[in-house]
Design an enzyme around this catalytic site. Sequence first.
Site, PDB file in Angstrom:
ATOM      1  N   CYS B 148      95.633  53.211 111.232  1.00  0.00           N
ATOM      2  CA  CYS B 148      96.761  53.869 110.548  1.00  0.00           C
ATOM      3  C   CYS B 148      96.963  55.297 111.034  1.00  0.00           C
ATOM      4  CB  CYS B 148      96.557  53.855 109.043  1.00  0.00           C
ATOM      5  SG  CYS B 148      96.756  52.217 108.351  1.00  0.00           S
ATOM      6  N   HIS B 149      95.931  56.105 110.974  1.00  0.00           N
ATOM      7  CA  HIS B 149      96.105  57.506 111.344  1.00  0.00           C
ATOM      8  C   HIS B 149      95.054  57.989 112.321  1.00  0.00           C
ATOM      9  CE1 HIS B 149      97.978  56.818 107.373  1.00  0.00           C
ATOM     10  NE2 HIS B 149      98.976  57.467 107.913  1.00  0.00           N
ATOM     11  N   GLY B 150      94.305  57.046 112.928  1.00  0.00           N
ATOM     12  CA  GLY B 150      93.443  57.383 114.062  1.00  0.00           C
ATOM     13  C   GLY B 150      92.073  57.977 113.762  1.00  0.00           C
TER      14      GLY B 150
END
Lengths: 406, 191
Positions: B148-150
Amino acid sequence: MLKSLFNWFLQRLPINEFIARHLTQYYLPKNLNFWYFFGSLALFLLFLQVLTGLWLTMFYTPTPEAAFNSIETMMREVPYGWLLRYLHSTGASAFFIIIYCHIFRSLLYGSYKKPRELVWLLGMGLYVLLLIEAFMGYLLPWGQTSYWASQVSTSLLSSIPRIGPALTTWVRGNSVVSGEILHRFFALHIIGIPLFLIFLVRLHLAALHKVGSNNPDGIFIREKSPPDKKSLCTVPFHPFYTVKELFALLIFLFIFSLVVFFSPEMYGYFLEPNNFIPADPLLTPLHIEPLWYLAPFYGVLCVIPNKLLGILIMGSTIAILFILPWLDRSPVKSMRYRGCYSRFALAIFILSFALLGYISTTIITPIKVFFIQSFLVLYFLFFFLMPFYTKYEKNKPLPKSILCGK
Amino acid sequence: MEEDRRRLLAITIALMAGLGIAASAIPFLASWQPSAETLAQATSPVEVDLSNLAPGGSMLVSWQNKPIWIIRRTQAMLDNLPSIDPLLRDPYSLVEQQPSYTRNEYRSLNPEYLILIGLCTHLGCSPQFKPSLGELNHKWPGGFYCPCHGSMFDLAGRVMKGMPAPTNLRIPPYHFIDAHTLVIGEDPRLV
């Protein structure tokens, strides 16, 4: 006999007065153009969403076990169920397209400026409610995107200091997204938010009809006569504009039907591929895309490295819209007579909002993070610099009255 | 005098009515709390048979509707862990994201088995298991990657520096009944 019966009725419930005040004797400027149709189109879509949504609830089951399958049954087994559902899902996206056009009209002709500040505030309240309504509705199919988008969005609350985690559990009714939140989002989606929406629409219209519509020239046409009085430059809403709006509705329905019948998924923008997979609480899909109308706000979250700061900035992208009427210091309403700074700023603003959204629907890479951040800065500059560029620009002379002949 | 008395009465009535309305909101708001049934489910433990789990392999089970990962780490993976410490935000697990009995170098009761709640501490997505060296980039020590956001985590669920996730992955309470049977959701019994 019939006439006296009718009179008996009207003496007790004067609907004729209501119709006169809001339709047959509600006067509008003669020079309104197509941008002014989006308000009534939005009203039509509200009606369409309520109607199709009501029918969807007859076939939908709001439990994690049955939700996904009940929609598949609706699509495959219920006569015309597919049509009802596609009308509703396409309607949601169409609603946002129309609302964005409607808001753009306000920016273009300065409809948010005095004396219509309350019309603008109520409209912005409606926009926020519509975002919440759409977001809650998106959980209901209980597909993978539904599930993980809600998991992420409700996790945002947990970044609030101190009360965050308890608040998240309270909203979910569980430690993760599960049947509890599905059920309460269902309740809020089908009755709670729509009731509130309809109430706000009524206030939005009441505030508008008190001060009257703006027009593309942005000049006040009722200075001499009190509101709602006939003058040379006005015509009553009914039949002059109702006829035109019916024509606009026909054109809208033609385009809308093309999408509903031939491309209801709209290449993954209106209905996403991952949402055709049932929700799996144990597995996040490789790539989560936000819905296109939520995308600009989702993008903000991805590019702000701090959890709390991300949610604050996302909140302010919406909150700052509310104070727009007090940021604009221009003496002129319409872009037709404004100087080049305002026109340029508006163009940059629209462009950065659109690109912010577009990039956020693609896979985010480091270079895209930079672009999203830049567009976000431009988005905010439009507002922060507004008191200055609107005050110090050179405007064109305003006409004495709108062109309306003798 | 009469005016003042009326004002006082009006204010008192308004205040009391306000209190009453506020109090009547309690049942509506409180009903959103997790129900007794949900809480009961949350405390019921899950038993897992580990006899088919090969070294280097992983298992996914559901507890409280959350993904629970069971990773059987190889000796090489364990030996590699201390060397990653400088890359981590909280290498010694000082933030309370785990039961006290797993607050150690390997973040586990039995170093071989790593048991984690598979939800990113950023915004709750479930990260992916990327165990091999260099799988994500040439410095990748093996671990977990959130799509999702790394956010990135090592093979003990410890968060790397500069990630959106603020803390290490959480560890559920658990204990072993015997060498191959794991119970998730219950602390070890005191002997």
